[in-house]
Scaffold this motif. Structure first.
Motif, short mmCIF file in Angstrom:
data_model
loop_
_atom_site.label_atom_id
_atom_site.label_comp_id
_atom_site.label_asym_id
_atom_site.label_seq_id
_atom_site.Cartn_x
_atom_site.Cartn_y
_atom_site.Cartn_z
N GLU A 155 27.08 52.39 49.04
CA GLU A 155 28.26 51.63 49.66
C GLU A 155 28.62 51.48 48.63
OE1 GLU A 155 26.73 48.34 51.11
OE2 GLU A 155 26.17 48.57 53.44
N VAL A 156 30.11 51.45 48.19
CA VAL A 156 30.92 50.90 46.97
C VAL A 156 31.39 49.59 47.42
CG1 VAL A 156 32.85 51.81 46.04
CG2 VAL A 156 32.14 53.03 46.84
N GLU A 157 31.87 49.15 46.06
CA GLU A 157 31.67 47.35 46.20
C GLU A 157 32.68 47.76 44.74
OE1 GLU A 157 29.34 44.52 46.45
OE2 GLU A 157 28.68 44.71 48.42
N ILE A 158 33.90 46.90 45.74
CA ILE A 158 35.12 46.92 44.34
C ILE A 158 35.84 46.03 43.47
CG2 ILE A 158 37.12 47.76 45.51
CD1 ILE A 158 38.46 49.38 42.36
N THR A 159 35.29 45.03 42.81
CA THR A 159 36.25 43.62 42.25
C THR A 159 36.39 44.17 41.36
OG1 THR A 159 34.58 43.29 40.60
CG2 THR A 159 34.43 42.18 42.87
N SER A 160 38.38 43.43 40.50
CA SER A 160 39.22 43.68 39.70
C SER A 160 40.13 42.17 40.05
CB SER A 160 40.31 44.61 40.19
OG SER A 160 40.85 44.74 39.20
N LYS A 161 40.34 41.71 38.92
CA LYS A 161 40.89 40.95 38.47
C LYS A 161 41.68 41.19 37.39
CE LYS A 161 40.82 36.09 35.97
NZ LYS A 161 40.17 35.27 35.12
N GLU A 162 43.18 41.08 37.69
CA GLU A 162 44.42 41.61 37.25
C GLU A 162 44.76 40.75 35.99
OE1 GLU A 162 49.14 42.57 38.06
OE2 GLU A 162 47.77 41.48 39.27
N ALA A 163 45.14 41.36 34.46
CA ALA A 163 45.66 40.89 33.36
C ALA A 163 46.76 40.30 33.15
CB ALA A 163 45.62 41.99 32.09
N ARG A 164 46.27 38.88 32.95
CA ARG A 164 47.69 38.04 32.73
C ARG A 164 48.08 36.99 31.48
NH1 ARG A 164 49.44 36.82 37.67
NH2 ARG A 164 48.22 37.45 39.79
N GLU A 165 48.86 36.81 30.74
CA GLU A 165 49.19 35.93 29.36
C GLU A 165 48.40 34.99 29.41
OE1 GLU A 165 52.91 34.75 26.71
OE2 GLU A 165 53.63 35.39 28.51
N GLY A 166 47.48 34.98 28.11
CA GLY A 166 46.31 34.32 28.25
C GLY A 166 45.77 34.41 29.12
N ASP A 167 44.59 34.76 29.64
CA ASP A 167 43.59 35.12 30.35
C ASP A 167 42.83 36.31 29.39
OD1 ASP A 167 41.96 34.88 32.04
OD2 ASP A 167 42.64 35.65 33.57
N SER A 168 41.81 36.05 28.73
CA SER A 168 40.88 36.80 28.40
C SER A 168 40.11 38.01 28.91
CB SER A 168 40.06 36.65 26.87
OG SER A 168 39.21 35.61 27.68
N GLU A 169 39.67 36.73 29.71
CA GLU A 169 39.17 37.89 31.18
C GLU A 169 39.41 38.71 32.15
OE1 GLU A 169 35.64 35.08 32.36
OE2 GLU A 169 35.09 34.95 30.25
N HIS A 170 39.71 39.85 32.32
CA HIS A 170 40.34 40.49 33.17
C HIS A 170 39.37 42.13 32.99
CE1 HIS A 170 42.29 42.35 29.35
NE2 HIS A 170 42.64 41.25 29.83
N GLY A 171 39.97 42.81 34.29
CA GLY A 171 39.43 44.44 33.84
C GLY A 171 38.54 44.50 35.63
N THR A 172 38.35 45.69 35.42
CA THR A 172 37.71 46.04 37.04
C THR A 172 35.97 46.22 37.34
OG1 THR A 172 40.06 46.84 37.65
CG2 THR A 172 37.97 47.54 39.00
#
Length: 649
Positions: A613-630
């Protein structure tokens, strides 16, 4: 246990059908009626205005001609009234009851007069213009009962007029023959109507189920000619539906030519295959449609004659269409052509009977009905055959499409997976060229070239296996794969790419108390198509100074491979369809690196083959947000110490 013998059943059914027609006709021959026309005298009242008293006037009566001198039975669509007189003799030694008249039900006026010494002695009124309850015999056939004394001769005059085609049939029958003729005619018509309704219901069912418009055109054509026969044969009058008289039969007859042309064009695909024949059919279709409208607004002999012409030319056209299709290898067109050809042959037999070229026996009288049943049945078979052929062609086309897609997949695999080893070879070549005098660096460079070449060779072998798997010659074999070896292969392929971009790769394996971290998979595809692809994307979408963590650990006793980055992340629309082959998910990296959009679906394909099984989560980079990535996590099956080789389902 009951065994159904289809061959025996078909043989018995055929015998029964033949017997149902042959035996009655044989019996009818034994009780044959007497044809009165050969000894009759005929006069045609072209204005249709004369009555019996006018006919008995010597000046008019002298214009009667012997039928044998001009054996004309068919007058076509006409306003004329045909008068016939005949002397009927009883040469037996006892009185006889005879049924005199015509078995044709479509005659509008059919009156019989017994005349003696120039005076009308008795009148029998018949024909469709007389309500059926007011007729002497109250039947749809125009046969009248009269008693002829022994040794006597009676003279009868018959007045014949029809809104349809006038065709003379005049006979003298016994009571038994009369009732038999009535029954066999009814049975034949009911057989025809039942057969036609069965075919119509069959075609409507398939149209509703399959949405093939050919079945709709076929059913509409069948409905038009079936209703025409019901009206023509007088059954509606018997059943009390007086709102549709014999004159309306022409309207339904007129509706069949445009429907037959439309059906022929659609069935043989004339518009696509024979453009010139299509334009001819379009013009002819407009003409016969005009005739159909004329039969509604201006009923009469002219409209009836034009309807017969439209039927003739439309039949020629559909036979021509069928011939073109058959000549070009359309097998269903052969059945279609045969059906229409037999129908045309039966109509010719019927016409020859009407004009006196053939004796008007049972088969000649009902030839159009038999021909129509055969034509509709063969057309139904042809339609089913064509539909099956279309489904087979569609199936073959789908197979060809899948093979093309498979080939494209293999090409994409080669292009995608070989890119990284080739970049290693290219970089090693540059190092070797730059440090020609440094034997140690050159040796390391050539080692890297050799290792990259082996990776390419492994990828090519993997592509060959994929092709064999897709065509069913081979199955994907899962075996224990050491994840540490996979990570080293990924590091070897991507370290130069990561270093040149300023991205740090961090590998870690938590195997617990196990001697090795092994999973059930295929080593080449796990390294190059799964983990390598996830890490390559992480590098592609990360900026300089970012980290990419490649980890292996156990969760709830199941091995997990995780690739996590600090990149720019994915927007929701791409995240939702990232594993879809049919949607565009490719986008440029942080350094404008191009992509194919094929790597993620390919990785998902192999993970599914492993049973993972494959699970993917991601948070798009936004200005002023240090936590992002896939973050991508692949859950697989752990390999036991002595596992048997497993095959992917």
């Amino acid at each position: 246990m009951i065994v159904f013998d289809l061959k025996s059943f078909r043989t018995k059914l055929l015998f029964w059908l033949l017997a149902s027609f042959v035996l009655p006709v044989d019996a009818l021959a034994k009780q044959a009626s007497v044809d009165l026309l050969p000894r009759a005298f005929v006069f045609e009242d072209t204005n249709g205005s004369l009555e019996i008293d006018d006919i008995l006037d010597p000046k008019i009566h002298s214009q009667f001609k012997a039928f044998k001198d001009n054996p004309k039975r068919s007058y076509g669509f006409t306003r004329s009234t045909v008068w016939v007189y005949v002397d009927v003799h009883n040469r037996s030694d006892k009185d006889q009851v005879r049924y005199l008249g015509s078995i044709r039900p479509e005659i509008s006026t059919f009156n019989m007069y017994h005349v003696q010494d120039g005076q009308v002695q008795q009148v029998w009124l018949g024909g469709a213009s007389v309500p059926i309850e007011d007729r002497v015999e109250s039947t749809r056939l125009n046969l009248f009962q009269d008693e002829i004394p022994k040794g006597a001769t009676k003279r009868y005059y018959f007045q014949v007029r029809s809104d349809l085609s006038v065709s003379l049939v005049l006979q003298s029958s016994t009571r038994d023959t009369y009732f038999f003729q009535h029954q066999i005619a009814d049975i034949t018509h009911f057989f025809y109507i039942g057969s036609m309704f069965s075919l119509i219901i069959y075609s409507i069912f398939f149209y509703v189920s399959l949405r093939d418009r050919n079945f709709l055109y076929y059913s509409l054509f069948g409905i038009s000619i079936t209703i025409s026969d019901i009206v023509y044969s007088g059954f509606l009058e018997m059943w009390g539906f007086s709102f549709l008289g014999h004159e309306h039969a022409v309207i339904f007859l007129a509706s069949s030519p445009p429907l037959s042309i439309i059906y022929g064009i659609s069935f043989i695909q004339v518009r696509q295959l024979y453009p010139k024949l299509f334009y001819l059919g379009a013009v002819l279709g407009l003409v016969v449609t005009g005739v159909f409208l004329l039969s509604i607004v201006m009923p009469g002999p002219l409209a009836g004659s034009l309807v017969m012409m439209s039927q003739f030319f439309s039949m020629l056209y559909v036979i021509s269409v069928g011939f073109h299709g058959f000549r070009n290898g359309n097998k269903s067109a052969g059945l279609y052509l045969s059906g229409w050809g037999l129908f045309a042959g039966c109509l010719i037999v019927w016409i020859m009977g009407n004009v006196g070229s053939l004796p008007k026996n049972y088969f000649v009288a009902f030839a159009p009905i038999f021909g129509n049943i055969v034509e509709m049945t063969m057309t139904a078979i042809a339609l089913s055959f064509q539909f099956n052929q279309m489904k087979e062609d569609q199936f073959q086309k789908e197979i060809a499409t899948r093979e093309t897609d498979s080939l494209r997949t293999l090409v994409q695999v080669v292009c995608h997976d070989i890119a990284n080893p080739l970049s290693v070879i290219s970089g090693s070549h540059r190092v070797a060229s730059r440090f020609k005098d440094d034997q140690e660096k050159q040796s390391k460079a050539w080692d890297r070239v050799g290792r990259a070449s082996k990776s390419i060779e492994a990828i090519i072998n993997q592509v060959r296996r994929m092709q064999a798997i897709k065509v069913g010659k081979q199955e994907l074999v899962l075996e224990p794969v050491d994840v540490a070896v996979v990570f080293k292969e990924v590091e070897f392929n991507l370290e130069h790419k990561a270093r040149s971009k300023g991205v740090q790769l961090v590998f870690s394996i938590d195997k617990g108390k196990r001697p090795a971290f092994k999973v059930m998979a295929d080593e080449t595809s796990l390294a190059h198509d799964v983990v390598n692809n996830f890490v390559s994307n992480a590098i592609k979408f990360s900026d300089s100074g970012c980290h990419v963590w490649i980890e292996a650990f156990f969760r709830d006793g199941k091995p997990v491979i995780r690739v996590k980055d600090e990149g720019i992340g994915m927007p929701p629309d791409i995240l939702d369809s990232v594993f879809s082959e049919n949607k565009k998910t490719s986008r440029r990296g942080t350094n404008q690196e191009a992509g194919t959009g094929f790597g993620m679906p390919l990785a998902k394909y192999f993970v599914d083959k492993y049973g993972g099984e494959v699970e993917i989560t991601s948070k798009e980079a936004r200005e002023g947000d240090s936590e992002h990535g896939t973050c991508i996590e692949v859950t697989l099956t752990e390999a036991t110490e002595n596992p048997e080789l497993q095959k992917a389902s």
